[in-house]
Scaffold this motif. Structure first.
Motif, PDB file in Angstrom:
ATOM      1  N   GLU A 317       0.807  -1.125  -0.041  1.00 36.50           N
ATOM      2  CA  GLU A 317      -0.084  -0.025  -0.074  1.00 36.50           C
ATOM      3  C   GLU A 317       0.808   0.976  -0.017  1.00 36.50           C
ATOM      4  OE1 GLU A 317      -2.577  -0.669   3.393  1.00 36.50           O
ATOM      5  OE2 GLU A 317      -3.928  -1.797   2.267  1.00 36.50           O
ATOM      6  N   SER A 320       1.961   1.798  -3.589  1.00 34.81           N
ATOM      7  CA  SER A 320       1.129   2.426  -4.314  1.00 34.81           C
ATOM      8  C   SER A 320       0.953   3.702  -4.596  1.00 34.81           C
ATOM      9  CB  SER A 320      -0.360   1.859  -3.912  1.00 34.81           C
ATOM     10  OG  SER A 320      -0.865   2.498  -2.775  1.00 34.81           O
ATOM     11  N   GLN A 357      -6.729  -7.983   0.275  1.00 26.51           N
ATOM     12  CA  GLN A 357      -5.715  -6.541   0.477  1.00 26.51           C
ATOM     13  C   GLN A 357      -4.837  -6.551  -0.303  1.00 26.51           C
ATOM     14  OE1 GLN A 357      -5.256  -6.294   4.771  1.00 26.51           O
ATOM     15  NE2 GLN A 357      -7.456  -6.805   5.169  1.00 26.51           N
ATOM     16  N   ALA A 361      -3.921  -3.796  -3.371  1.00 25.52           N
ATOM     17  CA  ALA A 361      -2.652  -2.793  -3.409  1.00 25.52           C
ATOM     18  C   ALA A 361      -1.778  -3.153  -4.889  1.00 25.52           C
ATOM     19  CB  ALA A 361      -1.848  -3.171  -2.345  1.00 25.52           C
TER      20      ALA A 361
END
Length: 693
Positions: A317, A320, A357, A361
């Motif tokens: 994340e 990203s 999850q 991402a």
């Protein structure tokens, strides 16, 4: 789940064994069996009926997790039943989302598999690609030798191909030019032979590269196949653990040993990478699901694995949001390898959540990367326009008509500037990269061909200039030992002037003939200067004598006997002349002596004309031939002027015909006529002396 779909095992049924019998306490329900909801997708794992074993369990695409491995904690034997989470209904919209996510994940996995075979793949981009087109053949060979000697052979393929292409083109240009020259001189194409030492050096270096490359790929293929066999053997060993009758702790230790050996087994062929890993991971899951492990320790393992995967998700994340999306994507590939290879499974109820999850991402980074390449394509298109304009400018210069060396030198500088602009313009779309590069090289080659044609035409002129300069060298060497400086010096100066008028000669011999010519000239003028230095020494000595003599003359007193004094003055004049010449810069001492002599004559009681002629005779001794001629011309002009004055004055007497002889005006005219006639007589006497010389 996306994770499970990625990890579907091709021909996985071949690797399944019958489920061993267990007590009621540890028996599994259909929900716990890893493959009860749907069979493997036909597109991903084609399996024939003959290949399917007679068992009720089949593996589903959704329930094979991607990168889950067991932890190193050694649990105690006890297995607790778990339940599979309910399967949510899949809508058309969710199917599209799943497909998009799967596309992103697949791209990451494919890139990871691509690099799995060769750990040095990233290094290939770190070796700079030079401007091989701008390098000479010798420089290309040197660069090839350096690459082969210092770099990994698998990392320099593109570099070597570029060097080989440029070297061959440059060598062929030289070969064709040499053949054209040979035929132009009347040679027969059958008799033409050409070789360059640099070609032999290139062949040696390139053959060394090929040998190292072949050895590397033979060794790599052997190692990859050996690693594959070892991994397949480990899978079989892992499968056998399900049927072993032994203490569970020993079985678990055996399992951990297999895991460690798997991690150290090395790379395998990339075409087998995903399939082999999926099969291995499937049996890891079977070992976890069917082995009698202590529930608490197993949950602890799951918890630790979950925490590690949460860290990976958090890092993904973060990536990203990173500005450098290319770097982010590369690190994402490493995260996927960690997820698959280093971290074990998590509890089933958390697998889909944690994977979603991570997948989300991954999708975000993937989409940013796609947007980056879409935008970069626009930049590349603009770069393409710039490069095409540069190529057009080079082509325009190539078609120009340049007739002198300076024009060509200016155009060479312009081409070099355009070349630098081309290389600084940035990348172009991959689809036209080679085409654009080929156009650029062709445009530069056409200019170079025109340039070479021009300078080839100068070759004959330079040969003619060489012949002329060699002739001047021969003449200079024939004059350099001549001691007749008065005659030879003008000739040597003319030789030097003629040399400057001759144009360029071939560069390879220019320095040599210049040194030869300079040595001949220096040899002569060194002798001349030495002779002048010797003469200067004598002139300096004469100067000192004249200074002493002049001091004595300034105190000289006449005897009073006019005739005797005239002879004495003449003797002094002769004595002064016998001393010799003084340095040119000290010529004024002769003028000082003449003034002293004039003063002595003024003291004598003699006719002024006689005195003037004696002094004039003294001055004539210092005149050379050119000055004597100039003096004659001057005296003739002077006698003509005085004669004209006399005629004018005699004509003026007619105006005084009625005047008294005592008229002041008339007397003045007669006096002027007498004065001019005396002066005319003196000048005529001087002219007679000059003529006698």
């Amino acid at each position: 789940m996306l994770e499970e779909k990625d990890d579907t095992l091709p021909n996985a049924e071949d690797n399944l064994e019958s489920t061993p019998e267990h007590t009621d306490e540890t028996s599994t329900t259909p929900e716990e069996t890893p493959a009860t909801e749907e069979t493997i997708s036909a597109e991903e794992t084609p399996v024939t009926e003959e290949e399917t074993p007679a068992t009720e369990e089949t593996i589903t695409a959704e329930e094979t997790p991607v990168t889950e491995d067991v932890v190193t904690e050694e649990p105690t034997p006890e297995v607790v039943a778990e339940t599979t989470p309910e399967v949510e209904e899949v809508t058309e919209e969710s199917e599209q989302t799943i497909e998009e996510h799967q596309e992103a994940v697949n791209e990451v996995h494919e890139n990871a598999a691509e690099e799995a075979e060769d750990e040095s793949a990233n290094e290939r981009h770190e070796i700079p690609v030079l401007d091989y087109h701008a390098m000479s053949m010798e420089a290309l060979v040197t660069e090839l030798e350096k690459l082969v000697q210092n770099e990994k052979v698998q990392a320099i393929k593109d570099h070597v191909d570029g060097i080989k292409s440029e070297f061959n083109e440059k060598f062929n240009e030289v070969l064709e030019q040499s053949k054209a020259d040979f035929l132009a001189e009347g040679g027969n194409s059958i008799d033409f032979h050409f070789s360059l030492p640099v070609k032999g050096k290139f062949n040696v270096a390139y053959n060394a590269y090929r040998s190292k490359r072949n050895d590397y790929y033979k060794s790599l293929e052997k190692d990859l196949n050996a690693n594959l066999e070892r991994r397949l053997a480990l899978i079989e060993e892992l499968k056998g653990l399900l049927n072993v009758e032994e203490n569970i702790n020993n079985t678990y230790k055996h399992f951990k040993k297999i895991q460690e050996e798997w991690r150290n087994a090395g790379s395998i062929p990339k075409t087998q990478y995903n399939n082999v890993w999926r099969t291995y991971h499937h049996h890891i899951e079977r070992f976890y699901d069917f082995l009698h492990l202590n529930r608490d320790l197993r949950d602890l393992d799951f918890k630790r694995n979950y925490e590690e995967k949460q860290k990976i998700v958090a890092r993904a994340e973060e990536l990203s949001k990173e500005d450098d999306i290319i770097h982010a994507f590369r690190e994402l590939q490493n995260l996927h390898r960690l997820w698959k290879e280093d971290i074990g499974p998590v509890a089933k109820e958390l697998r889909e959540e944690i994977w979603n999850q991570f997948s989300a991402a991954t999708k975000l980074i993937h989409d940013r990367r796609q947007d980056y390449f879409k935008n970069i394509d626009k930049v590349y298109e603009q770069n393409l326009i710039i490069k095409e304009e540069i190529i057009a400018k080079i082509n325009a210069i190539s078609t120009g008509n340049y007739t002198v060396h300076n024009q060509w030198q200016n155009k060479i500088k312009e081409i070099e500037k355009l070349r630098q602009e081309f290389f600084s313009a940035g990348k172009v779309p991959l689809r036209v990269n080679e085409e654009t590069w080929a156009k650029f090289k062709q445009a530069v080659r056409e200019f170079n061909a025109s340039k070479n044609t021009f300078y080839k035409s100068l070759k004959k002129e330079q040969q003619d200039n060489l012949s002329k300069k060699l002739a001047l060298i021969e003449l200079a060497e024939s004059l350099k030992d001549d001691d007749d400086f008065a005659t030879t010096t003008p000739k040597m100066k003319k030789v030097q002037a003629d040399w400057k008028k001759i144009g360029h000669v071939p560069k390879k011999i220019s320095d040599k003939i210049w040194k030869q010519f300079k040595n001949a000239c220096n040899h002569y003028f060194d002798k001349l200067h030495a002779q002048k230095n010797e003469a200067n020494k004598e002139e300096s000595e004469a100067l000192e004598k004249k200074k002493t003599f002049l001091d004595a003359m300034e105190t000289f007193e006449l005897s009073g006997d006019t005739k005797q004094d005239i002879e004495t003055i003449k003797e002094k004049i002769s004595e002064w002349k016998s001393i010799g010449r003084v340095p040119f810069s000290k010529k004024n001492i002769d003028n000082k002596f003449n003034k002293v002599i004039d003063g002595l004559f003024n003291k004598l009681d003699i006719d002024k004309q006689e005195s003037e002629l004696i002094k004039y005779t003294n001055r004539l001794e210092n005149l050379d031939a050119d000055k004597i001629n100039s003096e004659i011309i001057f005296i003739r002009r002077k006698t003509d002027e005085i004669s004209a004055e006399i005629r004018q004055l005699e004509n003026n007497l007619q105006f005084f015909s009625n005047s008294s002889s005592n008229s002041p005006m008339l007397k003045k005219v007669h006096q002027d006529i007498d004065r001019h006639k005396k002066a005319l007589a003196t000048w005529k006497a001087k002219l007679a002396q000059l003529r006698s010389l």
